[in-house]
Design a protein around this motif. Sequence first.
Motif, PDB file in Angstrom:
ATOM      1  N   THR A   1     -76.420  38.679  97.968  1.00 36.22           N
ATOM      2  CA  THR A   1     -75.870  39.806  97.259  1.00 36.22           C
ATOM      3  C   THR A   1     -76.054  40.910  97.870  1.00 36.22           C
ATOM      4  OG1 THR A   1     -77.933  39.920  95.705  1.00 36.22           O
ATOM      5  CG2 THR A   1     -75.823  38.786  94.894  1.00 36.22           C
ATOM      6  N   SER A   2     -75.952  41.160  99.124  1.00 37.96           N
ATOM      7  CA  SER A   2     -76.268  42.263 100.049  1.00 37.96           C
ATOM      8  C   SER A   2     -75.424  43.396  99.774  1.00 37.96           C
ATOM      9  CB  SER A   2     -76.241  41.781 101.620  1.00 37.96           C
ATOM     10  OG  SER A   2     -77.071  40.949 101.893  1.00 37.96           O
ATOM     11  N   PRO A   3     -75.874  44.654  99.344  1.00 31.90           N
ATOM     12  CA  PRO A   3     -75.292  45.842  99.382  1.00 31.90           C
ATOM     13  C   PRO A   3     -74.861  46.113 100.628  1.00 31.90           C
ATOM     14  CG  PRO A   3     -77.396  46.261  98.955  1.00 31.90           C
ATOM     15  CD  PRO A   3     -77.424  45.014  99.042  1.00 31.90           C
ATOM     16  N   TRP A   4     -73.564  46.512 101.107  1.00 27.87           N
ATOM     17  CA  TRP A   4     -73.318  46.697 102.383  1.00 27.87           C
ATOM     18  C   TRP A   4     -72.529  48.199 102.324  1.00 27.87           C
ATOM     19  CZ3 TRP A   4     -68.182  47.032 103.864  1.00 27.87           C
ATOM     20  CH2 TRP A   4     -67.015  46.688 103.045  1.00 27.87           C
ATOM     21  N   TYR A   5     -72.432  48.644 103.760  1.00 25.98           N
ATOM     22  CA  TYR A   5     -71.634  49.796 104.071  1.00 25.98           C
ATOM     23  C   TYR A   5     -71.531  50.180 105.546  1.00 25.98           C
ATOM     24  CZ  TYR A   5     -76.486  52.137 104.086  1.00 25.98           C
ATOM     25  OH  TYR A   5     -77.664  52.302 104.086  1.00 25.98           O
ATOM     26  N   PHE A   6     -70.509  51.052 105.800  1.00 23.69           N
ATOM     27  CA  PHE A   6     -70.190  51.302 107.303  1.00 23.69           C
ATOM     28  C   PHE A   6     -71.229  52.494 107.820  1.00 23.69           C
ATOM     29  CE2 PHE A   6     -66.324  49.842 105.456  1.00 23.69           C
ATOM     30  CZ  PHE A   6     -65.934  48.959 106.623  1.00 23.69           C
ATOM     31  N   THR A   7     -71.797  52.242 108.865  1.00 25.14           N
ATOM     32  CA  THR A   7     -72.456  53.200 109.650  1.00 25.14           C
ATOM     33  C   THR A   7     -71.782  53.439 111.112  1.00 25.14           C
ATOM     34  OG1 THR A   7     -73.980  52.012 110.964  1.00 25.14           O
ATOM     35  CG2 THR A   7     -74.613  52.186 108.511  1.00 25.14           C
ATOM     36  N   GLU A   8     -72.329  54.558 111.734  1.00 24.21           N
ATOM     37  CA  GLU A   8     -71.537  54.924 112.938  1.00 24.21           C
ATOM     38  C   GLU A   8     -72.001  53.737 114.036  1.00 24.21           C
ATOM     39  OE1 GLU A   8     -71.725  59.021 114.336  1.00 24.21           O
ATOM     40  OE2 GLU A   8     -73.282  59.191 113.044  1.00 24.21           O
ATOM     41  N   LYS A   9     -73.283  53.035 113.743  1.00 24.07           N
ATOM     42  CA  LYS A   9     -73.473  51.988 114.687  1.00 24.07           C
ATOM     43  C   LYS A   9     -73.208  50.498 114.209  1.00 24.07           C
ATOM     44  CE  LYS A   9     -77.870  54.172 115.945  1.00 24.07           C
ATOM     45  NZ  LYS A   9     -79.370  54.186 115.821  1.00 24.07           N
ATOM     46  N   GLY A  10     -72.613  50.428 113.123  1.00 22.81           N
ATOM     47  CA  GLY A  10     -72.398  48.970 112.624  1.00 22.81           C
ATOM     48  C   GLY A  10     -72.360  48.890 111.160  1.00 22.81           C
ATOM     49  N   LEU A  11     -72.074  47.678 110.722  1.00 19.37           N
ATOM     50  CA  LEU A  11     -72.053  47.324 109.291  1.00 19.37           C
ATOM     51  C   LEU A  11     -73.493  47.172 108.880  1.00 19.37           C
ATOM     52  CD1 LEU A  11     -69.382  47.020 107.774  1.00 19.37           C
ATOM     53  CD2 LEU A  11     -69.531  44.647 107.809  1.00 19.37           C
ATOM     54  N   TYR A  12     -73.935  47.827 107.792  1.00 11.94           N
ATOM     55  CA  TYR A  12     -75.435  47.760 107.210  1.00 11.94           C
ATOM     56  C   TYR A  12     -74.965  46.623 106.072  1.00 11.94           C
ATOM     57  CZ  TYR A  12     -79.577  48.347 104.625  1.00 11.94           C
ATOM     58  OH  TYR A  12     -80.676  48.296 104.123  1.00 11.94           O
ATOM     59  N   LEU A  13     -75.975  45.897 106.279  1.00  4.77           N
ATOM     60  CA  LEU A  13     -76.173  44.711 105.067  1.00  4.77           C
ATOM     61  C   LEU A  13     -77.597  44.796 104.748  1.00  4.77           C
ATOM     62  CD1 LEU A  13     -73.840  43.699 106.467  1.00  4.77           C
ATOM     63  CD2 LEU A  13     -74.380  41.281 105.793  1.00  4.77           C
ATOM     64  N   GLY A  14     -77.876  45.062 103.221  1.00  8.88           N
ATOM     65  CA  GLY A  14     -79.080  45.321 102.815  1.00  8.88           C
ATOM     66  C   GLY A  14     -79.777  44.079 102.115  1.00  8.88           C
ATOM     67  N   ALA A  15     -80.985  43.893 102.185  1.00  8.73           N
ATOM     68  CA  ALA A  15     -81.496  42.839 101.449  1.00  8.73           C
ATOM     69  C   ALA A  15     -82.068  42.878  99.951  1.00  8.73           C
ATOM     70  CB  ALA A  15     -82.861  42.415 102.274  1.00  8.73           C
ATOM     71  N   TYR A  16     -82.213  41.867  99.236  1.00 12.29           N
ATOM     72  CA  TYR A  16     -82.427  42.180  97.881  1.00 12.29           C
ATOM     73  C   TYR A  16     -83.353  41.093  97.579  1.00 12.29           C
ATOM     74  CZ  TYR A  16     -81.810  42.767  92.849  1.00 12.29           C
ATOM     75  OH  TYR A  16     -82.247  43.100  91.505  1.00 12.29           O
ATOM     76  N   PHE A  17     -84.731  41.740  97.320  1.00 14.95           N
ATOM     77  CA  PHE A  17     -85.968  40.835  96.841  1.00 14.95           C
ATOM     78  C   PHE A  17     -86.288  40.908  95.322  1.00 14.95           C
ATOM     79  CE2 PHE A  17     -86.568  41.299 101.444  1.00 14.95           C
ATOM     80  CZ  PHE A  17     -86.917  40.381 102.009  1.00 14.95           C
ATOM     81  N   ALA A  18     -87.013  39.624  94.899  1.00 13.39           N
ATOM     82  CA  ALA A  18     -87.303  39.823  93.664  1.00 13.39           C
ATOM     83  C   ALA A  18     -88.380  40.902  93.390  1.00 13.39           C
ATOM     84  CB  ALA A  18     -88.122  38.286  93.366  1.00 13.39           C
TER      85      ALA A  18
END
Length: 396
Positions: free
Chosen positions: A346-363
């Motif tokens: 369920t990674s939150p994601w968005y664009f950055t200048e360097k690439g596509l950011y995918l976040g992690a979601y921990f318990a």
Amino acid sequence: MLKGLIRLAPCAAVLFSLIPSVHADDGRRVFTGTLGKMPIVVELNITQQDEVTGRYFYEKYHRDLPLSGALQNSTLTLTEGNNRYGDDKPLSTLELEETGSGWQGEWKSPQGKKLPVKLIEARLTAPTSSTLPFIAALPYSEPYEYLRLQGLKLKPAKKENFMGYHLQWWTEPETKISLFSVESGLSKDDQQRVNQQLLGRLWNEVISYHGCQLQGGENVEFMQQAQPKMISPAVVSLNISTSYYCGGAHPDFGDSPLNIDVKTGHPLSLEDVLWVGEGNPLLHAERDSLGDEPLSKDESNARYQYVSKELVPWVIKQFTALYPTEMKTPTGDDDCNFQDESIWGTSPWYFTEKGLYLGAYFARVQRSCDRPDWSILPYSLVKQHPGAVKLQLPQG
């Protein structure tokens, strides 16, 4: 142009047609009237007469007060507030009788003060062509929220230059919710489409704030920060971080990005941008809404299978090659395990200048591992796996 986007048109209401009925599909009905001399808006669900639920706000204050009670014959008895967290304080009550067009009766405080209550079925004016689309949809889906927002206005805050685009920040003063609009750098049509999404999201967050207030009562916390991440002729991307306590055992926090296709104004799903599966990329309801329209059962199942069986293993493989130190297998129980497939689903994601950011979601016990700053897929890699929408991505 911006005034047209955020205007709710309360002053011109008499010039336009009325919406014939004001109730939601789940049985909620909306009323307007007075408690004492104070104008109020009330939402009631009397589908189960022995378990009536509702809420109301004073038009002057806009904050919800919960209602619960029962309907016996034509008498509606309601308690205002609740003692859900173990309090045993006396609460105000309302006793109302049904009339031909609504309800009337009496409000009584714990100290014995009494005030008359008069309610009639709410009558809403149809939105005008200049009303923000998010607002224009509310009379038919959430009329209670529509009436609340009519009493609120955005105030201009700071101006900002971001990646060569001029941004105007706006704040809703009561909730302190803020977001920006793009004032220059895009064509007129692109700018209008993007700003409709941005300001619609701002108002949606205002509604979320009030929902949190209703659930959490006096101890609620709701703090939010929006950050632009990338703006280009193709996409407007931002992240919204929220720290909140809406009742329950613990406070929490989370990210909720918004990624907009400039040429259509549609929010983008990850499958619109990146596709590592077989066949054509999935298309689903999120692209045509503010992200709130639920997926169909078939869409939801297909997306779950794709994410769990194809996307997540691929993401872990790429990050392991790109960031071997960060992705190494943890040696202790308290270390962040970025090899765990469950944290990427369920990674939150968005664009950055360097690439596509995918976040992690921990318990919860490992939430400190959330939001790693390194988990970026370079655009050179993303371009090898294009999604359903043809976007002009940066060279990064």
